[in-house]
Design an enzyme around this catalytic site. Structure first.
Site, short mmCIF file in Angstrom:
data_model
loop_
_atom_site.label_atom_id
_atom_site.label_comp_id
_atom_site.label_asym_id
_atom_site.label_seq_id
_atom_site.Cartn_x
_atom_site.Cartn_y
_atom_site.Cartn_z
N TYR A 161 0.81 -1.21 0.00
CA TYR A 161 0.00 0.00 0.00
C TYR A 161 0.85 1.27 0.00
CZ TYR A 161 -4.36 -2.48 1.07
OH TYR A 161 -5.47 -3.27 1.01
N LYS A 170 4.19 -15.09 3.42
CA LYS A 170 4.46 -15.88 2.20
C LYS A 170 5.98 -16.06 2.15
CE LYS A 170 3.06 -17.84 -1.64
NZ LYS A 170 2.22 -19.06 -1.68
N ASP A 187 -1.77 -18.57 1.64
CA ASP A 187 -2.69 -19.39 0.83
C ASP A 187 -3.32 -20.50 1.67
OD1 ASP A 187 -0.15 -20.53 0.98
OD2 ASP A 187 -0.07 -21.20 -1.12
N ASP A 235 -6.05 -7.41 4.64
CA ASP A 235 -7.23 -6.88 3.94
C ASP A 235 -8.05 -8.05 3.40
OD1 ASP A 235 -8.90 -4.97 2.65
OD2 ASP A 235 -7.85 -5.36 0.76
N ASP A 290 -11.83 -9.75 5.05
CA ASP A 290 -13.09 -9.87 4.31
C ASP A 290 -13.53 -11.34 4.23
OD1 ASP A 290 -13.26 -7.10 3.70
OD2 ASP A 290 -13.94 -7.51 1.66
C1 IPM Z 1 -10.33 -1.78 3.91
C2 IPM Z 1 -10.42 -1.30 2.47
C3 IPM Z 1 -9.25 -0.37 2.18
C4 IPM Z 1 -7.96 -1.18 2.31
C5 IPM Z 1 -9.28 0.33 0.79
C6 IPM Z 1 -10.60 0.97 0.50
C7 IPM Z 1 -8.17 1.33 0.69
O1 IPM Z 1 -10.48 -2.38 1.59
O2 IPM Z 1 -10.30 -0.94 4.83
O3 IPM Z 1 -10.34 -2.99 4.14
O4 IPM Z 1 -7.59 -1.89 1.38
O5 IPM Z 1 -7.33 -1.05 3.38
MN MN Z 2 -10.81 -4.28 2.61
#
Ligand code: IPM
Ligand code: MN
Ligand code: NAD
Length: 363
Positions: free
Chosen positions: A141, A189, A221, A245, A249
């Site tokens: 990032y 990794k 993975d 990230d 999710d």
């Molecule tokens: C999160 C989001 C952000 C990230 C994006 C929108 C920059 O996906 O907060 O999880 O990747 O950190």
């Molecule tokens: Mn995210």
């Protein structure tokens, strides 16, 4: 307790869910004799349109002089062709960097009432309680160089970590693990990437100061699979920015909806609080968004910026009770048709407020 909270609601469902979180915090303040002072500023797409930049200077100034920042979500399809730093998401990364928090805590629980909402079997996910510690200021990032060179038809980003950046986030993760079930899984990794070899060696080094915490390493993975197969085996999961990230999710599948997950970013000048989900353009403006992730994020503000543990727990208990009573936003009602009442974003916020109020009266 006085807390000055800056609300940067952002785009899409951001304003819808932060409104409900703020209303719950106001209820807590009114009942508990606390003074929470809210200010609002623009960030993301709404700021690009009105101020010409995703992070206006007055938003950043207000953030730096507040006790906590509550951010909704940023992003919209109309900005997709902009370069990363000019996009709404660029504003989010800039505010994260300026506030300086490097440890992003993303708890993932299995709520008993929501197991039916998950495609995973209840006996696999029941009782899951994972705390992700996602490094938030390094890796791909922020690493330089980064460029899309249109002349040569190449693009590159840099996954970079320093020893010091890994030490500081690993310490946070070990400290948290030592107060929980004393297990730390570090995800990397290291079979392919030098940066992950540095990560693993550094985590081992920090681990020597925490002999009471059981440390294991997983490749990312394999971890993506283990988390689905045996999520209860994990306690604190430490990982770098992009892996965190993605895995956080993925963990929404255990909870039943991305709309349930809160986060807190600590370690910098001012803590930053965000639900894990994004601006959800597919459902924005329709009253369909689940505000519980944002409301639970409000609880994290009270815990980490206010030291108000009882009040934070009151919000978390209220969320559980509302689910027990069968109230659902549409994303939580997928696996259930009987015995549930489907509510709008506002109605769900009102239910949580009512329940918080009852709890504080009986406390
Ligand atoms: C999160 C989001 C952000 C990230 C994006 C929108 C920059 O996906 O907060 O999880 O990747 O950190
Ligand atoms: Mn995210
Ligand atoms: P998203 O998290 O916005 O949505 C993914 C899916 O989950 C969608 O189907 C959405 O409807 C659903 N969802 C998300 N939050 C929900 C909620 N509270 N209630 C009910 N359903 C919910 O991710 P995306 O669609 O990949 O990205 C949309 C935009 O959001 C993009 O511009 C992305 O960059 C941005 N984004 C921002 C943040 C942030 O600001 N912290 C985080 C992630 C994505």
């Amino acid at each position: 307790m006085k807390l000055r909270i800056l609300v940067t609601a952002g785009d899409g469902i951001g304003p819808e869910v932060t409104n409900e979180a703020v209303a719950v915090l106001k209820e807590i303040a009114a009942r508990g004799g606390h003074e929470f002072v809210f200010d609002e500023k623009r960030i993301g797409g709404v700021a690009i349109v009105q101020d010409g930049t995703p992070l206006p200077a007055d938003t950043l100034d207000a953030a730096l002089s507040s006790d906590a920042v509550l951010l909704g979500a940023v992003g919209g399809n109309e900005f997709n062709s902009l370069p990363p730093d000019k996009r709404p998401e660029g504003g989010l990364l800039q505010i994260r960097a300026a506030l300086g928090g490097f440890a992003n805590l993303r708890p993932c629980f299995s709520f008993k009432e929501l197991t039916v909402n998950s495609p995973l079997r209840p006996e696999v996910i029941e009782g899951t309680d994972i705390l992700f510690v996602r490094e938030l200021l390094g890796g791909l990032y922020f690493g330089q160089p980064r460029e899309w060179n249109r002349n040569s038809g190449e693009a590159w980003n840099t996954m970079r970590y320093t020893h010091g950046e890994v030490v500081r986030v690993a310490k946070v993760a070990f400290e948290l693990a030592s107060k929980r079930r004393k297990k730390l899984t570090s995800v990397d990794k290291a079979n392919v990437l030098e940066v992950s070899q540095l990560w693993r060696a550094t985590v081992n080094e920090v681990g020597k100061d925490f002999p009471g915490v059981m440390l294991e390493h997983q490749y990312v993975d394999a971890m993506a699979m283990h988390m689905m197969n045996r999520p209860r085996d994990f306690d604190v999961v430490l990982t770098e920015n992009l892996f965190g990230d993605i895995l956080s999710d993925e963990s929404a599948v255990i909870t039943g909806s991305l709309g349930m997950l809160p986060s807190a970013t600590i370690g910098g000048k001012v803590n930053l609080y965000e639900p894990v989900h994004g601006s959800a353009p597919d459902i924005a403006g329709k009253g369909l968004a689940n505000p519980l992730g944002a409301i639970l994020t409000g609880a994290l503000i009270l815990r980490h910026s206010g030291g108000l543990e009882a009040e934070a727990a009151a919000i978390e208990t209220a969320v559980r009770k509302v689910l027990e009573q069968g109230f659902r936003t549409p994303d939580l009602a997928r696996g259930q048709t009987q015995g549930v009442s489907v509510l709008s974003t506002k109605e769900m916020g009102a239910k949580v407020r009512e329940t918080v109020k009852q709890q504080l009266v009986h406390a």
